[in-house]
Design an enzyme around this catalytic site. Structure first.
Site, PDB file in Angstrom:
ATOM      1  NE  ARG A  42      -0.343   0.486   4.933  1.00  0.00           N
ATOM      2  CZ  ARG A  42      -0.841   0.808   6.107  1.00  0.00           C
ATOM      3  NH1 ARG A  42      -2.121   1.063   6.229  1.00  0.00           N
ATOM      4  NH2 ARG A  42      -0.074   0.888   7.174  1.00  0.00           N
TER       5      ARG A  42
ATOM      6  CG  HIS B  51      -3.104  -2.221  15.134  1.00  0.00           C
ATOM      7  ND1 HIS B  51      -3.914  -1.306  15.763  1.00  0.00           N
ATOM      8  CD2 HIS B  51      -1.963  -1.565  14.845  1.00  0.00           C
ATOM      9  CE1 HIS B  51      -3.283  -0.144  15.839  1.00  0.00           C
ATOM     10  NE2 HIS B  51      -2.094  -0.278  15.292  1.00  0.00           N
TER      11      HIS B  51
ATOM     12  CB  CYS C  82       3.934   6.306  -9.963  1.00  0.00           C
ATOM     13  SG  CYS C  82       4.551   7.746 -10.842  1.00  0.00           S
TER      14      CYS C  82
ATOM     15  CG  ASN D 173      -4.027   5.913   5.674  1.00  0.00           C
ATOM     16  OD1 ASN D 173      -4.667   6.498   6.532  1.00  0.00           O
ATOM     17  ND2 ASN D 173      -3.155   4.971   5.965  1.00  0.00           N
ATOM     18  CD  GLU D 174       0.066   6.448   8.611  1.00  0.00           C
ATOM     19  OE1 GLU D 174       0.628   5.429   8.202  1.00  0.00           O
ATOM     20  OE2 GLU D 174      -0.040   6.744   9.820  1.00  0.00           O
TER      21      GLU D 174
ATOM     22  CB  CYS E 106       8.519   5.935 -13.347  1.00  0.00           C
ATOM     23  SG  CYS E 106       7.495   7.387 -13.042  1.00  0.00           S
TER      24      CYS E 106
ATOM     25  CD  GLU F  94      -2.629  -2.376   9.817  1.00  0.00           C
ATOM     26  OE1 GLU F  94      -3.727  -2.138   9.306  1.00  0.00           O
ATOM     27  OE2 GLU F  94      -1.679  -1.570   9.832  1.00  0.00           O
TER      28      GLU F  94
ATOM     29  CD  GLU G 226      -4.274   5.745  11.399  1.00  0.00           C
ATOM     30  OE1 GLU G 226      -3.411   4.979  11.860  1.00  0.00           O
ATOM     31  OE2 GLU G 226      -4.476   5.895  10.184  1.00  0.00           O
TER      32      GLU G 226
END
Ligand code: GLA
Ligand code: ZN
Length: 690
Positions: A119, A364, A123, A157-158, A166, A361, A313
């Site tokens: 994840r 988690h 690019c 996300n993050e 490339c 996860e 989070e």
């Protein structure tokens, strides 16, 4: 003046409580969704982030959309009074897309594309991926833009700074360089000092960011990646801005890593959000972990001029990172959640709402365990925080207005990592050094903004800038004006060595005119191993009234006063007897130079003295016991005082006046005892805090 900021959404005027919710992993058992709604109510959750990695559930095959499950979820959330922070799904590419369009996968330095999977690894330059993101985001905005549950967009996300080599990324990088160097290759070659090892670049096409021997080039590559991520983010938000101009937009930062320049990124979001995973119980020193976490919370608040941020989070119990993973001990969840609020968060949100059955996860920490019911310590502690937050509506939007700023700068950090490691090696420890210069304020109850070198200094009275190796354009002049006009500055060794290109400044450090401000010339810096001894002794009768001898560690510089007064001298090594700490009156202000790296035993009395001399406001007048802190949020009328104890033993805090307990309404006066990992939230009405 203290004031109240608007809540993140006019649809919800409470502190947000909830977390990442992945109902897309439970479409085969929709009865679980109803259990979720029941449990959310029980846990006091009023907001969840939905759909963060749901692309393959939203568009299982190219152009075929399935929104039924999300329709049902958003309706259920609205019916249950839970707000939705709706995500765009670009953090995880669907497998069909990664296979059909290899160009969306990052290219490694060896010219191979990464395999599908993982994840956060697309690019950022691929026009096709941008187009695909805009398509799905448009669908989401069209379908849910006016949904009553929607309060905020959680874009992707993050985002990270991973490399992609490339052709598209390299072409974009060269365009970025052409702009930065005004199409002048000579300027670029000079900035990179490219005669070194015969690296002179004869044309733009020959510039590739894979050679770590040119520090200026690597710095520009980091700058470019931040620029490109922000550009990508903005592309993602085009349909959101167009179709839902009233819904604010954010993304979750990871400012605990010097990846992207989050300070630059903050300009592009409406509200700053971040993901906090402190190493509680892992280092043997929860107090230091607490101070480090407080610093990062303060940084998030500072990035938007003091606007409350979103803790997007945090973990209710056990993270999946760490060598030995530690569950939060009883009390720590409540304490660490309130800590975020105390430093300016208007939310406590978690990763994750419910543990999945599979995947990386699955163990988690989560509000809801595989047991599926509310009879777990994890759930009870979350519910306790939910009940607590529900009593703090008055905190929403209250502000913190520090007169102290710590400068922790990303460009400096990148340059330290690339360019200064050849000198300092493992002794750089930039983040630790910043924390060391933050913790004394935290331990004194003096509020701090955490800013970078681009920030305005005028509103502060004391600015501390540890290890400021790199000086960004215009910064030295700004600092000089700040001190000349009456400000107090504290700088540490190995500062003012290079310019924005990581080119060494000539004529003696600290450069760019800072020698004059601090009244010292730094001749050389020595590195030490942990077993080596360097003592620093305060000079008798020094104006700060500091006494005693303190150990210095890691790095010490030999300095020559050029107008500065010596406050402490070295006791050991070949430079024994020479100055280690100096103070210099410059214009109306003062400039202190700490040539030795000193610990809390010195820094605490040092900064306490500066705070007292400047009469800087403290959350409460008393000296706080070690391991505790006091933070204040106010709207100018009601003060909220957060007292926290990060010790494993009780601590007593003396109050100077009566307060009301914000949770129970009882009157609180005199000496109050905070239990192990205890926290109290008190309030009082009256004029703005003095
Ligand atoms: C990050 C991510 C989440 C999850 C957590 C686990 O913060 O954003 O998706 O992976 O880490 O700690
Ligand atoms: Zn690329």
């Amino acid at each position: 003046m203290p004031h109240r900021w608007p809540p993140v959404s006019s649809k919800c005027s409470h502190l947000l409580h909830g977390g990442d919710y992945n109902p897309d992993q439970w479409t085969r058992t929709p009865e679980v969704w109803d259990q979720d709604m029941r449990l959310m109510k029980l846990a006091g959750c009023n907001a969840v982030s939905v759909g963060i990695f749901a692309w393959s559930s939203l568009e299982p095959r190219e152009g075929q959309y399935e929104f039924g499950w999300l329709d049902a979820i958003l309706d259920k959330l609205a019916a249950n009074g839970v707000s939705a922070i709706l995500a765009t799904p670009s953090g995880g590419k669907p497998t069909w897309m990664a296979r059909a369009y290899p160009e969306i996968r990052r290219m490694q330095a060896d010219g191979q594309r990464q395999q599908p999977g993982g994840r956060h690894n697309h690019c950022r330059s691929s026009p096709l991926y941008r187009q695909k993101c805009q398509q799905i985001n448009r669908k989401l905005a069209e379908r849910y833009g006016r949904h009553p549950a929607l309060i905020l967009w959680h874009v992707s996300n993050e985002y990270n700074n991973g490399d992609c080599f490339c052709d598209g990324c390299l072409a974009a990088f060269r365009d970025f360089l052409r702009q930065r160097y005004h199409n002048d290759l000579d300027q670029l070659n000079h900035a990179y000092w490219s005669a070194f090892w015969s690296h002179h670049f004869p044309d733009w096409e020959s510039i590739t960011p894979v050679d770590r021997s040119l520090h200026g080039l690597m710095l520009d590559w980091e700058r470019f990646k931040t620029r490109q991520v922000i550009d990508f983010f903005k592309a993602e938000t085009v349909p959101l801005r167009e179709l839902t101009p009233d819904i604010p937009v954010t993304t979750n930062f990871m400012n605990n890593h010097a990846m992207l320049d989050w300070w630059a990124f903050a300009k592009a979001v409406d509200v700053v959000a971040w993901d906090s995973y402190p190493a509680w119980h892992e280092t043997g020193d929860d107090v230091a972990v607490a101070a480090g976490t407080a610093l990062l919370h303060d940084q998030c608040r500072s990035m938007k001029g003091g606007r409350p941020f979103i803790l997007m989070e945090s973990v209710p119990s056990i993270p999946t990172r760490g060598r030995i993973k530690k569950r939060k001990e009883p009390g720590m969840h409540r304490l660490s959640s309130v800590q975020a609020i105390a430093h300016g968060s208007d939310s406590v949100l978690y990763f994750q709402w419910r543990k999945g059955r599979g995947g990386l996860e699955k163990f988690h920490g989560a509000v809801v365990d595989h047991a599926g019911h509310e009879q777990t310590r994890e759930f009870r502690e979350v519910a306790e925080v939910g009940a607590l937050l529900a009593r703090l509506d008055g905190v929403v939007g209250t502000s913190i207005q520090p007169q102290v700023a710590l400068i922790q700068d990303w460009e400096n950090e990148w340059a330290l990592r690339e360019g200064a490691s050849v000198y300092l090696g493992e002794n750089i420890k930039y983040r630790q050094e910043c924390q060391a210069h933050y913790q004394p304020f935290w331990a004194t109850g003096v509020a701090v903004d955490v800013i970078d070198q681009t920030a305005d200094l005028a509103k502060y009275r004391l600015v501390t800038l540890p290890l400021s190796y790199l000086l960004r354009n215009g910064f030295a002049e700004k600092l000089r004006a700040f001190v000349a006009q009456g400000g107090t500055a504290v700088m540490t060794c190995f500062s003012g060595l290079v310019d924005e290109s990581d080119l060494c400044l000539l004529g003696g450090a600290p450069g760019h005119g800072l020698r004059e401000v601090f009244g010292v010339w730094e001749e050389e810096t020595q590195n030490f191993f942990p077993h080596e001894k360097v003592g620093v002794a305060c000079v008798n009768g020094n104006p700060l009234k500091l006494t005693g001898t303190y150990p210095a560690v890691d790095i010490c510089s030999v300095i020559h006063p050029q107008g500065a007064q010596t406050l402490a001298v070295y006791k050991d090594q070949y430079f024994a007897g020479t100055p280690a700490v100096t103070g210099h009156a410059f214009g109306q202000g003062k400039a202190y130079y700490l040539a030795a790296r000193l610990g809390m035993d010195f820094l605490l009395p040092f900064y306490r003295r500066l705070c007292a001399d400047l009469a800087l406001p403290k959350a409460i007048p008393a000296d706080l016991p070690a391991g505790t802190t006091a933070q204040l949020r106010t709207d100018g009328h009601t003060d909220f005082l957060f007292l926290s104890n990060f010790n494993k033993t009780p601590a007593v805090v003396p109050l100077d006046r009566p307060y009301t307990d914000a949770l129970t309404g009882e009157t609180v006066t005199g000496r109050i005892t905070l239990e192990r990992y205890g926290v109290r939230i008190l309030k009082r009405n009256g004029p703005a805090s003095e």
